[in-house]
Scaffold this active site. Structure first.
Site, PDB file in Angstrom:
ATOM      1  N   ARG A   1       0.862  -1.194   0.000  1.00 47.40           N
ATOM      2  CA  ARG A   1       0.000   0.000   0.000  1.00 47.40           C
ATOM      3  C   ARG A   1       0.890   1.233   0.000  1.00 47.40           C
ATOM      4  O   ARG A   1       1.693   1.436   0.916  1.00 47.40           O
ATOM      5  CB  ARG A   1      -0.947   0.037   1.207  1.00 47.40           C
ATOM      6  CG  ARG A   1      -1.785   1.326   1.197  1.00 47.40           C
ATOM      7  CD  ARG A   1      -3.060   1.280   2.011  1.00 47.40           C
ATOM      8  NE  ARG A   1      -2.865   1.329   3.453  1.00 47.40           N
ATOM      9  CZ  ARG A   1      -3.848   1.570   4.334  1.00 47.40           C
ATOM     10  NH1 ARG A   1      -5.085   1.788   3.921  1.00 47.40           N
ATOM     11  NH2 ARG A   1      -3.599   1.569   5.628  1.00 47.40           N
TER      12      ARG A   1
ATOM     13  N   ASP B   1      -4.636   3.213  13.879  1.00 50.83           N
ATOM     14  CA  ASP B   1      -3.821   3.856  12.861  1.00 50.83           C
ATOM     15  C   ASP B   1      -4.348   5.267  12.657  1.00 50.83           C
ATOM     16  O   ASP B   1      -5.181   5.753  13.431  1.00 50.83           O
ATOM     17  CB  ASP B   1      -3.759   3.028  11.567  1.00 50.83           C
ATOM     18  CG  ASP B   1      -5.068   3.019  10.780  1.00 50.83           C
ATOM     19  OD1 ASP B   1      -6.030   3.716  11.173  1.00 50.83           O
ATOM     20  OD2 ASP B   1      -5.135   2.296   9.771  1.00 50.83           O
TER      21      ASP B   1
END
Length: 535
Positions: free
Chosen positions: A168, A449
């Site tokens: 990613r 996150d």
């Protein structure tokens, strides 16, 4: 005569200059490729970001997102994506985490099908770790990665059957301030993509896999078309067959859910799946409707996938993907196992319920943040799939059409002082970790996150903006928030201990939290402010 690589070193500048220690990743040949990417594609990124701002201005003025009238032909057309490689057809369980060395080994060895190595939301892009992350992934692909823990002496090595690796890259909004083209930082996404692709595509293909990517934060099909151009250029540059690069796009912004067909179409040679990035999606809902007092969400703890607007998003994603031959990935279970048996049973029950909802909606797989939860989540999809590798046969043809009204409907639930104070503590701890170089942090039993910190600060900003009342009758104002922040900093000092608290960057984090939460305008991403504080 100068080589292309030597020319690249003249056109790109580095702050600070490249050292010998970094030159194994930043080779002349790699930089030549990065220069080509940046020269062709970097100048289009500000245009795409400006288009986001123009669209947001319409929402601020009272408009609501809807399906695009001028792309109805694509939505109504009879077309499918190019296809899905063999090693991406079974993605029943994926684990995610930053490309830190021990994490990479443990994730690739976990009882999962895919590891998404993350340079984005669970990663703090400090320059050294950006390059070390690339080294770690190349070592993993070459099957040479190992790690010795200096504290425990434990040795970590890659098993015989590692999971499939997907990288990613950073979102389009994030720059890489250490690499400049004509004095301007290049997009972090191009550096992440360029290095990973250049260094690894050959070995990945020899291993029977390929250069696979997760693309975050897309808001429009024009952004998907930009990525398609990048992929086509990279394939042509190395004489690869069209469609060698494969991508999964996270549908984690509210505008993007209205353009899923268009995003699939723009990337149809390269795309294999869409993913429900639920936490960022909730953040995007708040951001999109920041000036709409009738669309203010309750405590984030109660905004779960059972809520009608989120369930509609999940079902529409499944239906859209499967109609086009693409897979539909579910979202993240952020829980981490507990050593307390009673608490752990509660966690496993939550995972089971969440993943059952996704499997029943027709998703082809799902995410976990911790290998200790892999077996529980995987068992749900094992039961749902039976002998199948995926649920591409689940077409949801009997569903009533999902409307814009359903997708934008606010959900019921209380706004509580306890929820607000909890959000303050989570956001401050996460921001502190991020500006200290760590983007993946266990806090109060969840692997947090950037998305959860974004929800926390954006939610409180919106409550202040519209002077919302809490369940105890108190009104949320900037002064009330500041008082809560000061009190919760004392709570954190007690929880963490003075040594940890004073040794960290908690006051700096609190200052950034206050600035973001009480500003006149809602900042797009806290990581943009935080990035200025990183090395």
């Amino acid at each position: 005569m100068e080589s292309q690589a030597q020319q690249a070193l003249k056109e790109l500048s580095f702050v600070p200059p490249i050292t010998e220690m970094e030159s194994d990743v930043l080779t002349d040949e790699a930089l030549s490729f990065i220069l080509k990417l940046a020269t062709r594609f970097a100048h289009r990124v500000p245009e795409l970001l400006e288009a986001r701002e123009a669209r947001q201005a319409q929402f601020d003025a009272g408009a609501t997102p809807d399906f695009l009238p001028d792309t109805a032909e694509i939505r109504n057309g009879d077309w499918r994506i190019r296809g899905i490689p063999e090693d991406l057809q079974d993605r029943r369980l994926e684990i995610t985490g930053p490309p830190e060395r021990k994490m990479v080994i443990n994730a690739l060895n976990a009882n999962v099908k895919v590891f998404m190595a993350d340079f984005e939301d669970s990663f703090s892009p400090v320059w050294g770790p950006v390059l070390q992350g690339q080294r770690n992934l190349t070592d993993a692909i070459n099957r040479t990665i190992s790690y010795n823990n200096p504290a425990t002496g434990k040795h970590y090595a890659l098993g015989d059957d590692p999971s499939v690796l997907i990288c990613r890259v950073r979102g389009l909004h994030l720059k890489e301030k250490h690499v400049l083209l004509n004095g301007t930082p290049i997009p972090g996404a191009l550096l992440d993509f360029g290095l990973y692709f250049f260094r690894n595509h050959k070995t990945l293909l020899e291993n029977g896999s390929g250069p696979y990517f997760y693309l975050p934060k897309l808001q429009a099909h024009q952004e998907a078309a930009w990525w398609n151009d990048v992929f086509c250029f990279a394939e042509d540059e190395f004489n690869l067959t069209r469609g060698t690069i494969k991508a999964t796009v996270l549908i984690e912004t509210l505008p993007a859910v209205f353009e899923m067909d268009e995003i699939l179409h723009a990337l149809k040679d390269h795309i294999v799946a869409l993913n429900c990035g639920r936490w960022d999606y909730i953040f995007s809902y708040i951001k999109t409707f920041r000036h709409h007092p009738d669309r203010v969400l309750p405590d984030r703890q109660v905004v779960t996938m059972e809520k009608p607007f989120l369930n509609a998003y999940s079902r529409l994603l499944v239906k859209t993907c499967h109609h086009r031959g693409a897979m539909a990935m579910g979202g993240m279970a952020a829980f981490i196992p507990s050593k307390d048996p009673e608490k752990n049973a509660w966690v496993l029950d939550k995972i089971n319920a969440d993943k059952s909802l996704e499997a029943n909606n027709g998703h082809d797989g799902t995410w976990v943040a911790h290998p200790g939860l892999a077996d529980t989540a995987k068992a749900v999809f094992d039961a749902a799939l039976g002998e199948r590798k995926n649920q591409l046969d689940v077409m949801r043809e009997q569903d009533a059409p999902i409307t814009a009204k359903e997708l934008t409907e606010p959900c019921e639930g209380d706004r509580t002082e306890e929820g607000m104070r909890h959000n303050i503590r989570v956001a401050v701890q996460y921001i502190e970790a991020w500006i200290s170089g760590n983007g993946c942090v266990p806090i109060y039993g969840l692997m947090e996150d950037a998305a959860t910190a974004e929800i926390s600060r954006a939610s409180i900003w919106q409550w202040i903006k519209h002077e919302k009342s809490l369940s105890n009758g108190k009104t949320v104002t900037a002064d009330f928030f500041r008082a809560c922040l000061a009190e919760e900093m004392e709570v954190l000092k007690q929880e963490l201990g003075e040594t940890v608290f004073n040794g960290g960057k908690y006051q700096q984090a609190a200052s950034l939290m206050e600035q973001l939460t009480t500003s006149d305008e809602l900042a797009d991403f806290l990581t943009l402010s935080g990035y200025e504080l990183l090395d």
